[in-house]
Design a protein around this motif. Structure first.
Motif, PDB file in Angstrom:
ATOM      1  N   MET A  49     -95.194 -24.291 -39.095  1.00  0.00           N
ATOM      2  CA  MET A  49     -94.188 -23.681 -38.235  1.00  0.00           C
ATOM      3  C   MET A  49     -94.831 -22.795 -37.171  1.00  0.00           C
ATOM      4  N   LYS A  50     -94.249 -22.808 -35.991  1.00  0.00           N
ATOM      5  CA  LYS A  50     -94.826 -22.110 -34.839  1.00  0.00           C
ATOM      6  C   LYS A  50     -95.003 -20.618 -35.092  1.00  0.00           C
ATOM      7  N   SER A  51     -94.079 -19.996 -35.821  1.00  0.00           N
ATOM      8  CA  SER A  51     -94.162 -18.557 -36.072  1.00  0.00           C
ATOM      9  C   SER A  51     -95.336 -18.180 -36.955  1.00  0.00           C
ATOM     10  N   LEU A  52     -95.993 -19.185 -37.577  1.00  0.00           N
ATOM     11  CA  LEU A  52     -97.111 -18.917 -38.477  1.00  0.00           C
ATOM     12  C   LEU A  52     -98.474 -19.168 -37.822  1.00  0.00           C
ATOM     13  N   VAL A  53     -98.479 -19.556 -36.539  1.00  0.00           N
ATOM     14  CA  VAL A  53     -99.734 -19.774 -35.826  1.00  0.00           C
ATOM     15  C   VAL A  53    -100.407 -18.417 -35.590  1.00  0.00           C
ATOM     16  N   VAL A  54    -101.694 -18.334 -35.869  1.00  0.00           N
ATOM     17  CA  VAL A  54    -102.420 -17.068 -35.768  1.00  0.00           C
ATOM     18  C   VAL A  54    -103.399 -17.119 -34.597  1.00  0.00           C
ATOM     19  N   PRO A  55    -103.867 -15.966 -34.128  1.00  0.00           N
ATOM     20  CA  PRO A  55    -104.858 -15.943 -33.041  1.00  0.00           C
ATOM     21  C   PRO A  55    -106.093 -16.758 -33.407  1.00  0.00           C
ATOM     22  N   GLY A  56    -106.695 -17.365 -32.400  1.00  0.00           N
ATOM     23  CA  GLY A  56    -107.851 -18.215 -32.627  1.00  0.00           C
ATOM     24  C   GLY A  56    -107.487 -19.677 -32.769  1.00  0.00           C
ATOM     25  N   MET A  57    -106.198 -19.982 -32.704  1.00  0.00           N
ATOM     26  CA  MET A  57    -105.733 -21.368 -32.773  1.00  0.00           C
ATOM     27  C   MET A  57    -104.940 -21.691 -31.523  1.00  0.00           C
ATOM     28  N   ARG A  58    -104.894 -22.959 -31.178  1.00  0.00           N
ATOM     29  CA  ARG A  58    -104.043 -23.384 -30.072  1.00  0.00           C
ATOM     30  C   ARG A  58    -103.144 -24.532 -30.530  1.00  0.00           C
ATOM     31  N   ILE A  59    -102.004 -24.601 -29.888  1.00  0.00           N
ATOM     32  CA  ILE A  59    -101.007 -25.616 -30.229  1.00  0.00           C
ATOM     33  C   ILE A  59    -101.279 -26.877 -29.429  1.00  0.00           C
ATOM     34  N   LEU A  60    -101.247 -28.003 -30.100  1.00  0.00           N
ATOM     35  CA  LEU A  60    -101.419 -29.309 -29.460  1.00  0.00           C
ATOM     36  C   LEU A  60    -100.057 -29.922 -29.185  1.00  0.00           C
ATOM     37  N   ASP A  61     -99.933 -30.586 -28.031  1.00  0.00           N
ATOM     38  CA  ASP A  61     -98.654 -31.213 -27.701  1.00  0.00           C
ATOM     39  C   ASP A  61     -98.888 -32.636 -27.202  1.00  0.00           C
ATOM     40  N   GLU A  62     -97.871 -33.198 -26.579  1.00  0.00           N
ATOM     41  CA  GLU A  62     -97.949 -34.597 -26.144  1.00  0.00           C
ATOM     42  C   GLU A  62     -99.038 -34.818 -25.099  1.00  0.00           C
ATOM     43  N   SER A  63     -99.342 -33.794 -24.315  1.00  0.00           N
ATOM     44  CA  SER A  63    -100.417 -33.944 -23.328  1.00  0.00           C
ATOM     45  C   SER A  63    -101.780 -34.100 -24.002  1.00  0.00           C
ATOM     46  N   ASP A  64    -101.873 -33.669 -25.278  1.00  0.00           N
ATOM     47  CA  ASP A  64    -103.104 -33.841 -26.043  1.00  0.00           C
ATOM     48  C   ASP A  64    -103.063 -35.110 -26.891  1.00  0.00           C
ATOM     49  N   GLY A  65    -101.957 -35.858 -26.779  1.00  0.00           N
ATOM     50  CA  GLY A  65    -101.818 -37.077 -27.552  1.00  0.00           C
ATOM     51  C   GLY A  65    -101.179 -36.893 -28.910  1.00  0.00           C
ATOM     52  N   PHE A  66    -100.464 -35.769 -29.100  1.00  0.00           N
ATOM     53  CA  PHE A  66     -99.830 -35.502 -30.385  1.00  0.00           C
ATOM     54  C   PHE A  66     -98.310 -35.557 -30.243  1.00  0.00           C
ATOM     55  N   PRO A  67     -97.655 -36.394 -31.053  1.00  0.00           N
ATOM     56  CA  PRO A  67     -96.206 -36.562 -30.948  1.00  0.00           C
ATOM     57  C   PRO A  67     -95.469 -35.319 -31.438  1.00  0.00           C
ATOM     58  N   PRO A  68     -94.258 -35.065 -30.916  1.00  0.00           N
ATOM     59  CA  PRO A  68     -93.472 -33.909 -31.378  1.00  0.00           C
ATOM     60  C   PRO A  68     -93.042 -34.087 -32.831  1.00  0.00           C
ATOM     61  N   LEU A  69     -92.839 -32.968 -33.503  1.00  0.00           N
ATOM     62  CA  LEU A  69     -92.432 -32.952 -34.901  1.00  0.00           C
ATOM     63  C   LEU A  69     -91.052 -32.290 -35.034  1.00  0.00           C
ATOM     64  N   PRO A  70     -90.288 -32.648 -36.067  1.00  0.00           N
ATOM     65  CA  PRO A  70     -88.960 -32.050 -36.250  1.00  0.00           C
ATOM     66  C   PRO A  70     -89.052 -30.557 -36.558  1.00  0.00           C
ATOM     67  N   ASP A  71     -88.008 -29.813 -36.161  1.00  0.00           N
ATOM     68  CA  ASP A  71     -87.921 -28.398 -36.511  1.00  0.00           C
ATOM     69  C   ASP A  71     -87.720 -28.249 -38.016  1.00  0.00           C
ATOM     70  N   ALA A  72     -87.914 -27.034 -38.495  1.00  0.00           N
ATOM     71  CA  ALA A  72     -87.708 -26.723 -39.909  1.00  0.00           C
ATOM     72  C   ALA A  72     -86.831 -25.470 -40.023  1.00  0.00           C
ATOM     73  N   SER A  73     -86.182 -25.317 -41.156  1.00  0.00           N
ATOM     74  CA  SER A  73     -85.332 -24.152 -41.416  1.00  0.00           C
ATOM     75  C   SER A  73     -85.901 -23.336 -42.569  1.00  0.00           C
ATOM     76  N   ILE A  74     -85.831 -22.022 -42.440  1.00  0.00           N
ATOM     77  CA  ILE A  74     -86.164 -21.121 -43.537  1.00  0.00           C
ATOM     78  C   ILE A  74     -84.840 -20.610 -44.093  1.00  0.00           C
ATOM     79  N   VAL A  75     -84.617 -20.790 -45.392  1.00  0.00           N
ATOM     80  CA  VAL A  75     -83.337 -20.416 -45.980  1.00  0.00           C
ATOM     81  C   VAL A  75     -83.547 -19.471 -47.160  1.00  0.00           C
ATOM     82  N   LEU A  76     -82.514 -18.683 -47.433  1.00  0.00           N
ATOM     83  CA  LEU A  76     -82.509 -17.744 -48.560  1.00  0.00           C
ATOM     84  C   LEU A  76     -81.555 -18.262 -49.623  1.00  0.00           C
ATOM     85  N   LEU A  77     -82.066 -18.408 -50.835  1.00  0.00           N
ATOM     86  CA  LEU A  77     -81.267 -18.844 -51.975  1.00  0.00           C
ATOM     87  C   LEU A  77     -81.065 -17.669 -52.912  1.00  0.00           C
TER      88      LEU A  77
END
Length: 284
Positions: free
Chosen positions: A233-261
């Motif tokens: 999940m995007k909110s868990l990306v830490v400094p020192g990393m970069r996000i890859l996208d379609e311009s890098d040849g990586f297909p998009p991925l579905p969103d995820a939900s955080i839920v409280l039970l």
């Protein structure tokens, strides 16, 4: 003087929303239907000075102002109840058990537990770090609250937030250009792992799962060392990393939900208080 809102008016307003009408709300707040109607009239005309409900025969629905007030009303009533509990029982002791994947421990839990401990300093908090799949199988009362990750459209419980799932690589490495692509993914069963592998297969990209772990900290260490590409999940990306996208040849991925039970029988001022802090912590 700044005008205040009588919390009894807010309680009646919330009861109407929760019970779907004035008649059932009157029973819930132990008032007559005419008294409930007068309370809402007073709230609309003297306090808010805006209509809160749209009426169509016997059907009612919230106006935009009503929807806005509803969120504030719930928070005000929760705080009111919490303040009374704390002041009337300042030495309240007890225990609350919470399950959470280690994905969210460092990112969200410190602030949540700090806020909770300031109000409930004598409460013991048991934190069980387990993958979402294991926490979902523990809804037997052994945990009071659980925070889990779910696919969008398959949520159960209270949705805390939705987040994009992204590909990540170490900033100083071009590992993402290798073939087959080395991956570091969560252990099965994990829908994020499944989506990542399926997306690469559809894109015709060769890959191998070089590292597998139930721990986000482990995957972060592997990625930071330039050993593999991962997806979380995007909110868990830490400094020192970069996000890859379609311009890098990586297909998009579905969103995820955080839920409280919440366990079926887990209702107490302590559990309710921690649940509220969790909700606020994840939505900030």
């Amino acid at each position: 003087m700044l005008q205040t809102i009588d919390h009894e008016l807010l309680r009646t307003f919330v009861a109407i929303v929760d019970h779907g009408g004035f008649t059932r709300a009157a029973e819930a707040v132990n008032r007559t239907q005419s008294a409930v109607s007068m309370q809402i009239k007073r709230l609309e005309e003297d306090v808010i000075r805006r209509p809160l409900f749209e009426r169509d025969g016997r059907q009612i629905r919230l106006t935009s102002e009503g929807n806005t007030l509803l969120g504030y009303a719930r928070r005000i009533l929760d705080l009111h109840g919490e303040a009374l509990n704390v002041l009337r029982q300042p030495d309240m002791v007890g225990r609350v058990r919470i399950g959470v994947p280690d994905d969210y421990v460092m990112r969200f839990l410190p602030g949540i537990l700090k806020s909770f401990s300031q109000v409930w300093p004598l409460i013991d908090v048991e934190v069980h770090c387990e993958p979402s799949s294991q926490l979902l199988s523990r809804q037997d009362g052994s945990l009071d609250l659980s925070i889990v990750t779910r696919e969008v459209g398959h949520e159960i419980g209270e949705i805390l937030r939705q987040d994009a799932t992204v590909w990540v690589v170490a900033e100083s490495h071009s590992l993402h250009q290798q073939s087959p692509l080395p991956l570091a993914l969560f252990e099965e069963p994990c829908f994020c792992r499944r989506h990542a592998c399926n997306a690469l297969a559809r894109a015709g990209r060769q890959y191998r799962v070089a590292y597998s772990s139930p721990s986000l900290a482990t995957l972060q260490a592997v990625v930071s060392a330039g050993l593999a590409v991962s997806a979380w999940m995007k909110s868990l990306v830490v400094p020192g990393m970069r996000i890859l996208d379609e311009s890098d040849g990586f297909p998009p991925l579905p969103d995820a939900s955080i839920v409280l039970l919440r366990a079926p029988q887990a209702h107490s001022p302590i559990v309710d208080g921690l649940a509220r802090y969790i909700t606020e912590g994840f939505r900030q």
